[in-house]
Design an enzyme around this catalytic site. Structure first.
Site, PDB file in Angstrom:
ATOM      1  N   PHE A 174       0.726   5.490   0.464  1.00 47.54           N
ATOM      2  CA  PHE A 174      -0.150   6.561   0.916  1.00 47.54           C
ATOM      3  C   PHE A 174       0.426   7.898   0.488  1.00 47.54           C
ATOM      4  CE2 PHE A 174      -0.385   2.928   3.725  1.00 47.54           C
ATOM      5  CZ  PHE A 174      -1.747   2.662   3.691  1.00 47.54           C
ATOM      6  N   PHE A 180       0.865  -1.181   0.000  1.00 49.17           N
ATOM      7  CA  PHE A 180       0.000   0.000   0.000  1.00 49.17           C
ATOM      8  C   PHE A 180       0.905   1.235   0.000  1.00 49.17           C
ATOM      9  CE2 PHE A 180      -2.753  -3.080   2.235  1.00 49.17           C
ATOM     10  CZ  PHE A 180      -3.917  -2.954   1.493  1.00 49.17           C
TER      11      PHE A 180
END
Ligand SMILES: [Cu+2]
Length: 294
Positions: A192, A190
């Protein structure tokens, strides 16, 4: 005799339900709660756990009792008594599950709606354009429509409404602005990005008590963003932005887990969300803001 059986059955049922409620309310199988969603979700879980415990104990006790009470006596080789049909019994065992299933269904729907899950259906018409606007699926004339925020799913705590996430207040304080974060999911990480100040991070850092809105998109295959302590899970899809909103309520570090089988290293696709006190978050933000801000 009939009355005695009825009284015994009623007392046993009451005892079972009481035990189920006790276990459901006292035994906590869930991790610590760290978002404003948690209380709403946990109340549903307690109800489901109580019902599950009651049914499990009821079935198990009757089963074990029957195994012992109606065991074939030694030397008895005869067939059992032929019993066929019992209308009152059949009505009871159809009615009870029907009521339980209906109740669970309606209550779950209510919780889902309170968490903002119905938001995409409410303003479906408007969102349809946005969702289709910039992706492979050609939606003809709609593609040229101005694209408002594509909201596929918003998980929002009980203090606020799906329509107005910025209205969240903490302890009666003034509403805080929503912190936007762009999330990119890929095999197997992931990423961000904070559009406000250009920070890109492998970990999600958020301030305590401020609403956060994640706008998520996948690069390759379908992933799912899951934080058990927030009681939130949302698919991350290629070519279609999904939105997840939450307000963190407990400082600390919590795991972010990919909850959609996405390939060979799916099991290793994890990150961390760090919930900071507001000052500590500002410090983190100041420290990590790129010098050449875009
Ligand atoms: Cu994944």
């Amino acid at each position: 005799m009939q009355i005695r059986t009825a009284v015994t059955t009623a007392l046993a049922s009451a005892g079972l339900v009481a035990t189920g409620l006790l276990v459901g309310n006292r035994v906590n199988l869930l991790p610590v709660d760290a978002s404003s969603n948690a209380a709403t979700y946990d109340s549903l879980f307690k109800v489901l756990f109580s019902i599950g415990t009651t049914l499990f104990l009821g079935v198990a006790i009757v089963l074990i009792y029957s195994l012992m009470r109606f065991r074939r006596p030694p030397g008895d080789g005869a067939d059992g008594i032929a019993i066929e049909g019992n209308l009152p019994l059949e009505i009871v065992w159809t009615a009870i599950p029907a009521v339980v299933v209906l109740f669970v269904g309606i209550y779950s729907y209510d919780i889902y709606e309170r968490m903002g899950g119905m938001a995409p259906l409410m303003d479906h018409a408007a969102m349809d354009h946005a969702a289709m606007g910039h992706e492979a699926m050609d939606h003809g004339a709609m593609a040229s429509a101005p694209t408002p925020a594509p909201r596929i799913w918003g998980g929002i705590g009980p203090a606020t409404t799906a329509a107005d996430p910025a209205a969240t207040t903490v302890n009666g304080a003034a509403p805080l602005p929503t912190l936007p974060v762009e999330v990119t999911a890929m095999q197997f990480a992931f990423i961000f990005h904070y559009p406000d100040n250009g920070i890109t991070s492998g970990e999600l850092h958020v301030p305590l008590g401020q609403p956060v809105e994640l706008r998520m998109e996948a690069r390759d295959v379908i992933h799912a963003f899951w934080v058990p302590q927030f009681r939130l899970k949302q698919d991350v899809i290629p070519g279609q932005t999904t939105v997840l909103s939450f307000t963190a309520t407990r400082p600390g570090s919590y795991p972010i887990v990919c909850a959609e089988l996405c390939g060979a290293y799916h099991g290793g696709m994890r990150s961390t969300v760090v919930v900071h006190e507001p000052e500590a978050f500002e410090a983190w933000r100041a420290q990590n803001t790129p010098l050449t801000s875009t």
